[in-house]
Design a protein around this motif. Structure first.
Motif, PDB file in Angstrom:
ATOM      1  N   GLY A 110       0.774  -1.230   0.000  1.00 48.60           N
ATOM      2  CA  GLY A 110       0.000   0.000   0.000  1.00 48.60           C
ATOM      3  C   GLY A 110       0.803   1.276   0.000  1.00 48.60           C
ATOM      4  O   GLY A 110       0.365   2.294   0.549  1.00 48.60           O
ATOM      5  N   GLY A 138       1.345   3.013  -2.600  1.00 52.00           N
ATOM      6  CA  GLY A 138       0.566   3.880  -3.463  1.00 52.00           C
ATOM      7  C   GLY A 138       1.412   4.924  -4.155  1.00 52.00           C
ATOM      8  O   GLY A 138       2.574   4.704  -4.500  1.00 52.00           O
ATOM      9  N   THR A 139       0.854   6.103  -4.362  1.00 49.13           N
ATOM     10  CA  THR A 139       1.562   7.182  -5.057  1.00 49.13           C
ATOM     11  C   THR A 139       2.147   8.214  -4.108  1.00 49.13           C
ATOM     12  O   THR A 139       2.748   9.193  -4.554  1.00 49.13           O
ATOM     13  CB  THR A 139       0.595   7.890  -6.031  1.00 49.13           C
ATOM     14  OG1 THR A 139      -0.515   8.405  -5.291  1.00 49.13           O
ATOM     15  CG2 THR A 139       0.102   6.940  -7.105  1.00 49.13           C
ATOM     16  N   THR A 140       1.995   7.986  -2.807  1.00 44.31           N
ATOM     17  CA  THR A 140       2.503   8.975  -1.838  1.00 44.31           C
ATOM     18  C   THR A 140       3.426   8.356  -0.795  1.00 44.31           C
ATOM     19  O   THR A 140       3.890   9.063   0.106  1.00 44.31           O
ATOM     20  CB  THR A 140       1.337   9.661  -1.113  1.00 44.31           C
ATOM     21  OG1 THR A 140       0.559   8.664  -0.419  1.00 44.31           O
ATOM     22  CG2 THR A 140       0.459  10.417  -2.094  1.00 44.31           C
ATOM     23  N   THR A 167       6.583   2.828  -5.991  1.00 47.36           N
ATOM     24  CA  THR A 167       5.725   2.036  -6.883  1.00 47.36           C
ATOM     25  C   THR A 167       5.843   2.602  -8.294  1.00 47.36           C
ATOM     26  O   THR A 167       6.251   3.757  -8.512  1.00 47.36           O
ATOM     27  CB  THR A 167       4.267   2.110  -6.438  1.00 47.36           C
ATOM     28  OG1 THR A 167       3.822   3.470  -6.537  1.00 47.36           O
ATOM     29  CG2 THR A 167       4.103   1.616  -5.002  1.00 47.36           C
ATOM     30  N   GLU A 192       3.395   3.315 -10.092  1.00 48.77           N
ATOM     31  CA  GLU A 192       2.374   4.359 -10.207  1.00 48.77           C
ATOM     32  C   GLU A 192       2.910   5.710  -9.734  1.00 48.77           C
ATOM     33  O   GLU A 192       2.601   6.761 -10.308  1.00 48.77           O
ATOM     34  CB  GLU A 192       1.133   3.985  -9.392  1.00 48.77           C
ATOM     35  CG  GLU A 192       0.360   2.784  -9.919  1.00 48.77           C
ATOM     36  CD  GLU A 192       1.050   1.460  -9.597  1.00 48.77           C
ATOM     37  OE1 GLU A 192       0.733   0.448 -10.256  1.00 48.77           O
ATOM     38  OE2 GLU A 192       1.921   1.441  -8.677  1.00 48.77           O
TER      39      GLU A 192
END
Length: 856
Positions: free
Chosen positions: A610, A612-614, A664, A666
């Protein structure tokens, strides 16, 4: 007649009478000066050739429009800049004072040869880009064929074409990193040369370059601009600057040329020349001991002559002047001959490097005054400094010494020398150990302290040499039970100082060879441990390359391999760069949640799932350096100028293959330049053999430009390939130092034979055969060489350990002593000692018995 003129006449008479005495000194100085001068001339020549090549290649470019910020990560010479929109080329081309503007698109592009293997292997940079139509703006020029016009056509530089056996009309593959089938329609040159150094360059159409070398069409690496008539580069840049978007700059073509010269020629040549100068320094240091030993023996042989000169009125100053004058004459003549040899060495290196795969630019030899003056001055100073102590000793000769027989050398039992040497060894070893393994948990190893300790340790070996030689020769010569061996041992023990000085020259050469052998073996063991510890997969798919990262690999390989029935996990590791809290850092771009399937990250705090993008995962070492923990914020600045805070969501122990920062795909996607992976780690299903699994993966890899599929052992060996190349170059360069050391041994033996002429005649008179006499001289040489070799191995192993520890900032390095390689070094050293005695032993055996007995 003045004292100076008298000393000079005596010196010239001595040189004419005893030319052979100084032959070894002459060649030692000649070789040292030749190597030093050849290195400097080669450096000047390469620097001039690179400057001329870049000047020709970029001479038509008056301005370059590019990203204004460059991010450089540790270990990299070239940084990464943000891309620029290609539409800028059209806008700039319509501006007043601009004759032409062309986008330059460039990225990794591995050209395959006629057999499907990478051209240049894993060494030189491999690039691809668009062919620029404007001849003045294009650094490459068509030498054969034509420019690419349709999709799938390419132009390759002539150096790459020669290396790969490629010709116009051939079809091959370029990894961009996706495999691109191309037909070669042209052969190019860079600034009139076959290549830009070792770089390979494949030029594509602009459409193919935008499609395969950029993350999205419409982006370029830079814009090349040519000024109109009468417009200077500075005026052009001044006119362009106000029209450029934020984050994009214009610089003059001259500035870019100088940057290229500094990055490629300056940085590379500085390291290249520094390395060669280091070896030249070792050679001169070895020569110093050989020269000192020669003059020490000559002074000892002339004790009676000097005493008689003192008895008839010669002053100490005249005796000292006579010896130094001899040294000066030898130094000047040998240094002048060395300068001639320097030109030959430089020309030889210029021809050698292209033959072994280093195609430096062609050009005439460039000889500067400094490149001649410095080696000449060094040769003269080294020779005079080496002869100074023997000269002063000669000046202290008392007139009554003419009545004495031979002076006794008591240096082997000197308590003062033993105490001084012992204290120096303790200080040097302590400083070296403290630099390599400092006290305290927060202290880092210090290369500076380690080097300082190594220098003191070397000085200690020199001071303690005569004392050590007295014990070492007895121990090493103990197995020699026959008369010839016992006599050889006594001869070596007769003058411990001479034995030590002779052996020290070889000891230094062997020590440096041993140091790099141990250091190289330790590096390879560390890499092997790294792969064994961090790589949890069964095979790795990669494009081997030198440097901290592998070459570009298609990101489509991992998903395709993952579909194989033999494969349990396949994970691609991509690369990126960003500035993290102000410092350039390399990023690993992957699926963090699946990293544990193929990599061992050690203990993980937080969660890799998890991000993610941050979110970002960081290594424990980076977290400690920045004071981060799970939940902290790291501020990233990407090459496109975007700034973004990332939350540290995981901290892991082992960063060997994972790198220090993991994002990631992403998170990286908006900032990417060219999609590529550096490694695909593959784990097989239970029951799948290594051979079957590897064959299946190779079948998939073949569809993507045929990157290498390596087992864990092959992966580790490939990672250490650069170490083997380093050792090969080191051994080749140090051969000169060992040669000078052997010349020193041969010269010492020759002078010793002359010194013991009467003694040798008496031995022959009482029944010693020529063969026995030759054996005695050879065994003496072997004992001296064995002493120097054993001392060199001991010192080299210790310093190799220190270098391994001092350069291991992570504390995970492995110290390894390679017994086979060191045994070979020992065998070569001792064998070389036997060979050095070949001529002196033959000369001793040919002495006339009656003439030798009658010698004073």
């Amino acid at each position: 007649m003045s004292g100076t003129r008298a000393s000079l006449r005596l010196s010239m008479a001595g040189l004419r009478t005893h030319k052979r005495r100084f032959a070894g000194t002459f060649f030692a100085v000649l070789l040292g000066v030749a190597f030093l001068g050849g290195t400097l001339v080669m450096g000047d020549t390469l620097r001039s050739s690179f400057d001329a090549m870049f000047g020709r290649a970029t001479g038509g470019t008056d301005a370059v429009v590019r990203g204004d910020d460059m991010i450089t990560t540790p270990g990299e010479s070239f940084g990464t800049r943000r891309s620029v929109p290609t539409r800028l080329a059209d806008e700039i081309g319509r501006m007043p004072g601009v004759a032409a503007a062309e986008p330059r698109i460039e990225g990794p592009g591995q050209l395959l040869d006629e057999d499907g293997e990478p051209v240049g292997g894993g060494g030189p940079p491999t690039l691809a880009g668009n062919w620029i139509a404007d001849k003045d703006l294009n650094s490459y020029q068509i030498a054969e064929g034509r420019a690419p016009e349709r999709s799938g056509e390419a132009v390759v530089n002539r150096g790459a074409a020669k290396a790969g056996g490629l010709h116009i009309g051939d079809t091959t593959t370029v990894r961009t990193p996706d495999p691109l089938k191309v037909t070669i329609v042209g052969i190019s040159t860079f600034g009139g040369e076959d290549a830009m150094g070792q770089t390979t360059f494949t030029a594509l159409t602009r459409a193919d370059a935008e499609k395969h070398l950029t993350a999205e069409p419409g982006r370029a690496t830079s814009i090349q601009v040519r000024a109109g008539p009468g417009e200077s580069q500075e005026e052009l840049v001044k006119a362009l600057t106000p029209a450029l978007p934020e984050g994009i700059e214009a610089v003059t073509g001259q500035e870019v040329t100088e940057e290229n010269q500094d990055q490629i020629a300056g940085q590379f040549l500085s390291g290249f020349t520094a390395g060669l100068l280091g070896f030249a320094g070792v050679a001169m240091l070895v020569a110093t001991f050989s020269i000192y030993n020669t003059f020490a023996i000559v002074v000892a042989q002339r004790t009676r002559d000097n005493a008689l000169l003192r008895a008839i009125g010669a002053t100490r100053r005249q005796i000292v002047g006579q010896t130094l004058a001899e040294a000066l004459v030898v130094a000047v003549v040998a240094s002048l001959a060395g300068l001639a040899g320097a030109l030959g060495i430089a020309a030889g290196l210029q021809a050698l490097f292209p033959a072994v795969g280093f195609p430096f630019p062609d050009g005439d030899l460039v000889v500067s005054g400094l490149s001649l003056a410095l080696p000449f001055a060094t040769g003269v100073l080294v020779c005079l400094a080496s002869a100074l102590a023997p000269a002063i000793r000669a000046g202290r000769t008392a007139p009554l010494a003419a009545l004495r027989e031979t002076a006794v050398d008591g240096s082997g039992s000197s308590r003062v020398r033993a105490l001084t040497g012992g204290l120096l060894i303790a200080a040097g070893a302590g400083l070296t150990v403290y630099g390599a393994v400092p006290g305290g948990d927060s202290a880092d190893p210090s290369v500076t302290l380690t080097v300082a300790g190594a220098v003191v340790t070397l000085a200690a070996f020199v001071v303690l040499g005569p004392v050590a030689s007295a014990y070492a020769v007895r121990i090493l010569g103990a197995p020699l039970r026959r008369m010839n061996g016992r006599l050889a041992r006594r001869n070596a023990l007769r003058s411990p100082k001479r034995t030590a000085a002779t052996a020290t020259a070889l000891m230094i050469g062997v020590a440096v060879v041993s140091l790099f052998t141990v250091f190289g073996a330790s590096l390879k063991s560390t890499m092997d441990q790294t792969v064994s510890r961090a790589f949890a997969g069964d095979v790795a798919v990669r494009v081997p390359a030198f440097g901290p990262e592998s070459g570009a690999l298609s990101p489509k390989v991992a998903p395709a391999v993952a579909k194989l029935p033999e494969v349990e996990h396949a994970l691609g590791l991509g690369t990126g760069v960003a500035r993290v809290d102000g410092d350039g850092r390399a990023l690993t771009v992957t699926d963090p949640e699946r990293m544990g399937d193929v990599l061992d990250l050690g203990a993980v705090e937080g969660s890799l799932a998890g991000l993610g993008t941050t979110g970002v995962a960081v290594s424990q070492s980076e977290a400690d350096d920045h004071g981060w923990q799970v939940g902290s914020t790291a501020r990233f600045t990407f090459t496109d100028g975007e700034k973004q805070p990332f939350t540290v969501r995981a901290v892991y122990d082992q960063a060997d293959l994972a790198g220090d920062y993991v994002l990631t795909r992403e998170a990286w996607q908006p900032h990417r330049m060219q999609d590529s992976d550096s490694l695909v780690a593959v784990a097989f299903r239970d029951g799948v053999s290594e051979a079957d699994g590897k064959a299946a993966v190779e079948g998939v890899a073949e569809r993507y430009g045929n990157p290498e599929v390596q087992t864990r052992d092959e992966f580790a060996e490939s990672s250490a390939a650069g170490v083997d190349m380093m050792l090969t170059l080191v051994y080749a360069m140090l051969a000169l130092a060992v040669l000078i050391a052997l010349l020193g041994i041969a010269n010492t033996l020759t002078l010793a034979v002359h010194e013991r002429t009467r003694e040798l005649g008496l031995l022959r008179a009482v029944g010693q055969t020529r063969a026995q006499l030759r054996a005695m001289v050879r065994w003496e040489s072997v004992l001296v060489a064995a002493f120097g070799t054993v001392g060199g191995l001991t010192l080299g192993a210790f310093l190799g350990w220190a270098m391994t520890k001092a350069t291991d900032s992570s504390g995970d390095g492995v110290f390894t002593v390679p017994p086979v390689q060191l045994s070979i070094v020992a065998l070569v050293g001792i064998t070389a000692g036997a060979l050095a005695a070949w001529r002196p032993s033959r000369r001793a055996a040919r002495l006339d018995v009656l003439g030798a007995i009658a010698t004073e």
